[in-house]
Design a protein around this motif. Structure first.
Motif, PDB file in Angstrom:
ATOM      1  N   PHE A 187      -8.535   3.908  -3.915  1.00 48.72           N
ATOM      2  CA  PHE A 187      -7.224   3.525  -4.453  1.00 48.72           C
ATOM      3  C   PHE A 187      -7.200   2.074  -4.944  1.00 48.72           C
ATOM      4  O   PHE A 187      -6.907   1.811  -6.110  1.00 48.72           O
ATOM      5  CB  PHE A 187      -6.153   3.782  -3.390  1.00 48.72           C
ATOM      6  CG  PHE A 187      -4.760   3.442  -3.828  1.00 48.72           C
ATOM      7  CD1 PHE A 187      -4.125   4.148  -4.824  1.00 48.72           C
ATOM      8  CD2 PHE A 187      -4.073   2.391  -3.223  1.00 48.72           C
ATOM      9  CE1 PHE A 187      -2.830   3.836  -5.228  1.00 48.72           C
ATOM     10  CE2 PHE A 187      -2.784   2.071  -3.612  1.00 48.72           C
ATOM     11  CZ  PHE A 187      -2.165   2.783  -4.618  1.00 48.72           C
ATOM     12  N   PRO A 188      -7.528   1.078  -4.092  1.00 50.06           N
ATOM     13  CA  PRO A 188      -7.515  -0.296  -4.604  1.00 50.06           C
ATOM     14  C   PRO A 188      -8.562  -0.558  -5.673  1.00 50.06           C
ATOM     15  O   PRO A 188      -8.321  -1.317  -6.621  1.00 50.06           O
ATOM     16  CB  PRO A 188      -7.770  -1.146  -3.352  1.00 50.06           C
ATOM     17  CG  PRO A 188      -8.419  -0.230  -2.378  1.00 50.06           C
ATOM     18  CD  PRO A 188      -7.833   1.111  -2.649  1.00 50.06           C
ATOM     19  N   GLN A 189      -9.736   0.085  -5.558  1.00 47.40           N
ATOM     20  CA  GLN A 189     -10.772  -0.149  -6.550  1.00 47.40           C
ATOM     21  C   GLN A 189     -10.392   0.438  -7.917  1.00 47.40           C
ATOM     22  O   GLN A 189     -10.803  -0.089  -8.956  1.00 47.40           O
ATOM     23  CB  GLN A 189     -12.100   0.437  -6.079  1.00 47.40           C
ATOM     24  CG  GLN A 189     -12.758  -0.347  -4.959  1.00 47.40           C
ATOM     25  CD  GLN A 189     -13.078  -1.771  -5.365  1.00 47.40           C
ATOM     26  OE1 GLN A 189     -13.613  -2.018  -6.437  1.00 47.40           O
ATOM     27  NE2 GLN A 189     -12.749  -2.732  -4.502  1.00 47.40           N
ATOM     28  N   SER A 190      -9.616   1.498  -7.930  1.00 51.51           N
ATOM     29  CA  SER A 190      -9.134   2.046  -9.202  1.00 51.51           C
ATOM     30  C   SER A 190      -8.214   1.047  -9.896  1.00 51.51           C
ATOM     31  O   SER A 190      -8.297   0.840 -11.116  1.00 51.51           O
ATOM     32  CB  SER A 190      -8.390   3.363  -8.966  1.00 51.51           C
ATOM     33  OG  SER A 190      -9.254   4.348  -8.443  1.00 51.51           O
ATOM     34  N   PHE A 191      -7.336   0.405  -9.129  1.00 54.77           N
ATOM     35  CA  PHE A 191      -6.447  -0.612  -9.700  1.00 54.77           C
ATOM     36  C   PHE A 191      -7.237  -1.832 -10.165  1.00 54.77           C
ATOM     37  O   PHE A 191      -6.917  -2.437 -11.187  1.00 54.77           O
ATOM     38  CB  PHE A 191      -5.385  -1.026  -8.689  1.00 54.77           C
ATOM     39  CG  PHE A 191      -4.200  -0.115  -8.657  1.00 54.77           C
ATOM     40  CD1 PHE A 191      -3.305  -0.084  -9.710  1.00 54.77           C
ATOM     41  CD2 PHE A 191      -3.974   0.730  -7.582  1.00 54.77           C
ATOM     42  CE1 PHE A 191      -2.193   0.753  -9.689  1.00 54.77           C
ATOM     43  CE2 PHE A 191      -2.875   1.578  -7.548  1.00 54.77           C
ATOM     44  CZ  PHE A 191      -1.987   1.588  -8.606  1.00 54.77           C
ATOM     45  N   ALA A 192      -8.259  -2.214  -9.393  1.00 53.98           N
ATOM     46  CA  ALA A 192      -9.078  -3.360  -9.783  1.00 53.98           C
ATOM     47  C   ALA A 192      -9.836  -3.061 -11.082  1.00 53.98           C
ATOM     48  O   ALA A 192      -9.944  -3.925 -11.965  1.00 53.98           O
ATOM     49  CB  ALA A 192     -10.054  -3.707  -8.661  1.00 53.98           C
ATOM     50  N   TYR A 193     -10.351  -1.848 -11.196  1.00 51.50           N
ATOM     51  CA  TYR A 193     -11.046  -1.444 -12.424  1.00 51.50           C
ATOM     52  C   TYR A 193     -10.076  -1.469 -13.606  1.00 51.50           C
ATOM     53  O   TYR A 193     -10.393  -1.989 -14.685  1.00 51.50           O
ATOM     54  CB  TYR A 193     -11.626  -0.036 -12.249  1.00 51.50           C
ATOM     55  CG  TYR A 193     -12.377   0.473 -13.455  1.00 51.50           C
ATOM     56  CD1 TYR A 193     -13.743   0.263 -13.588  1.00 51.50           C
ATOM     57  CD2 TYR A 193     -11.716   1.173 -14.467  1.00 51.50           C
ATOM     58  CE1 TYR A 193     -14.428   0.734 -14.696  1.00 51.50           C
ATOM     59  CE2 TYR A 193     -12.378   1.631 -15.580  1.00 51.50           C
ATOM     60  CZ  TYR A 193     -13.743   1.413 -15.688  1.00 51.50           C
ATOM     61  OH  TYR A 193     -14.415   1.866 -16.793  1.00 51.50           O
ATOM     62  N   ALA A 194      -8.893  -0.921 -13.407  1.00 49.50           N
ATOM     63  CA  ALA A 194      -7.883  -0.909 -14.471  1.00 49.50           C
ATOM     64  C   ALA A 194      -7.507  -2.327 -14.885  1.00 49.50           C
ATOM     65  O   ALA A 194      -7.323  -2.607 -16.077  1.00 49.50           O
ATOM     66  CB  ALA A 194      -6.644  -0.143 -14.005  1.00 49.50           C
TER      67      ALA A 194
END
Length: 404
Positions: free
Chosen positions: A101-108
């Protein structure tokens, strides 16, 4: 990708205690230990992954790995009913899957900063809305699957959605470069308030988190978000019993109240995302915090269900600001470290949930209206911390990183 991640969590999380109690036959102590250990382990693992992800160009591989850990964990949970095996699973595979979840936001954040920096905050809010949409249908779908085939179907769906997330990351997502570390600098003359003594003395890793503000600003902001996350959990836990025992209505009306709030959140989250291109993030965050304090005060003194329902307007505005704009706000405090920043923000929810548990026990002893009284005090404290810290953050209309 975000929808798949959301579904994988939304079909499992609401029924986890039921799964442990009925399918695994865990006793109350074992259930409590599991529900405390799981989020705390997730916080530790996600924090470590967040730091590593900002050092090397491996974020896409982290997304793939976290999704595959979710597949493994869900497949094991489909068939295994031994408590200690599942406990070990929550401390390992599911803990790593939680970093998705947090890594998806960081990637985005990295993609948006590269391709459309002026729309980054709006993009993050839109993606957070997609995650919220998955929660609109996810729990209801899980309830149907439970009636049809039990928990094997529920965890089978979770495994499938984790696999879909991994496939999307492998086939469609490109690897991004490691974020460029920001050079710590003194706050500029146009900062919202004068520089701190440490910052005035010169650049220092101890004095500053990045160009957006001193390090203590980051940590007090995280504390403020934790204080605001506790009422979000405590309020939901106490709501059915509060409606039944204090407002003298049917406890099932809690579903209508929560559904009304969720329905209002989605357009408000998109609207606030659009406003980030015109207004300072600090302003939107503070409006959200004020609305949260107002809602819990309304709920605390509400004489009937209709007042509580009317209060969902300000409650939805609070959740939309804190859950949508809040991610970008914290990311701006750690420029060049989107993985760590996003993880710090997302960790406020499990920490808040753990703190809410004992407070729920206090409310059960003194009456469930007291849950909203405690929530009002916590929200007020969190809001005041945001006011203080916002004075030290350089005002910015956009979500772009400061010029290096």
């Amino acid at each position: 990708m975000f929808f798949a991640v959301g579904i994988s969590v939304a079909v499992v999380f609401p029924f986890l205690s039921l799964f442990l109690s009925t399918a695994v036959h865990a006793d109350p102590v074992q259930v409590t230990v599991f529900l405390i250990a799981s989020p705390l382990t997730g916080v530790l693992v996600s924090s470590a992954v967040g730091r590593v992800s900002d050092r090397w160009p491996i974020r896409r591989r982290i997304l793939v790995g976290a999704a595959l850990f979710g597949v493994v964990g869900s497949l094991v949970a489909m068939f295994v009913r031994d408590y200690w095996v599942l406990f070990a699973l929550c401390m390992t595979a599911y803990a790593f899957a939680g970093s998705l979840f947090p890594q998806s936001f960081a990637y985005a954040r990295q993609i948006l900063e590269r391709d459309s920096p002026g729309q980054a905050a709006m993009g993050i809010s839109a993606l957070r809305t997609v995650f919220s949409l998955s929660w609109v249908g996810g729990p209801a779908l899980a309830a149907v699957l439970l009636d049809v085939g039990g928990f094997r179907l529920v965890y089978g769906l979770a495994a499938a959605t984790y696999a879909l997330a991994a496939l999307i990351a492998v086939v469609w997502l490109e690897e991004v470069e490691a974020p460029t570390p920001s050079k710590t600098a003194e706050p500029s003359a146009d900062a919202a308030a004068g520089p701190s003594a440490d910052a005035a003395a010169g650049p220092s890793a101890d004095a500053a988190a990045g160009p957006e503000g001193p390090r203590w600003v980051l940590w007090l902001t995280i504390v403020a978000f934790v204080l605001m996350q506790v009422p979000m959990t405590l309020g939901v836990q106490a709501l059915p019993l509060y409606i039944e025992q204090d407002l003298h209505s049917d406890a099932s009306r809690a579903g209508l109240i929560l559904g009304l709030c969720a329905a209002l959140e989605i357009p408000l989250m998109l609207g606030l995302g659009a406003l980030t291109t015109r207004f300072k993030l600090q302003t939107l965050i503070l409006i959200g915090g004020a609305c949260g304090t107002a809602y819990y005060a309304i709920a605390w003194v509400a004489p009937n269900l209709w007042v509580l329902a009317a209060g969902q307007v300000v409650n939805a505005l609070f959740i939309s600001a804190i859950s949508g704009v809040g991610i970008t706000y914290v990311q701006n405090l750690l420029p060049g470290q989107p993985g760590r920043a996003t993880t710090l923000y997302t960790n406020t929810f499990p920490i808040g949930s753990v703190v809410a548990g004992p407070l729920f026990g206090v409310a059960a002893h003194f009456g469930y209206r007291s849950a909203f009284g405690m929530s009002t005090a916590l929200m007020g404290a969190g809001f005041l911390l945001l006011v203080v810290t916002a004075m030290w953050v350089r005002p910015s209309r956009s979500a772009t990183y400061p010029t290096r």
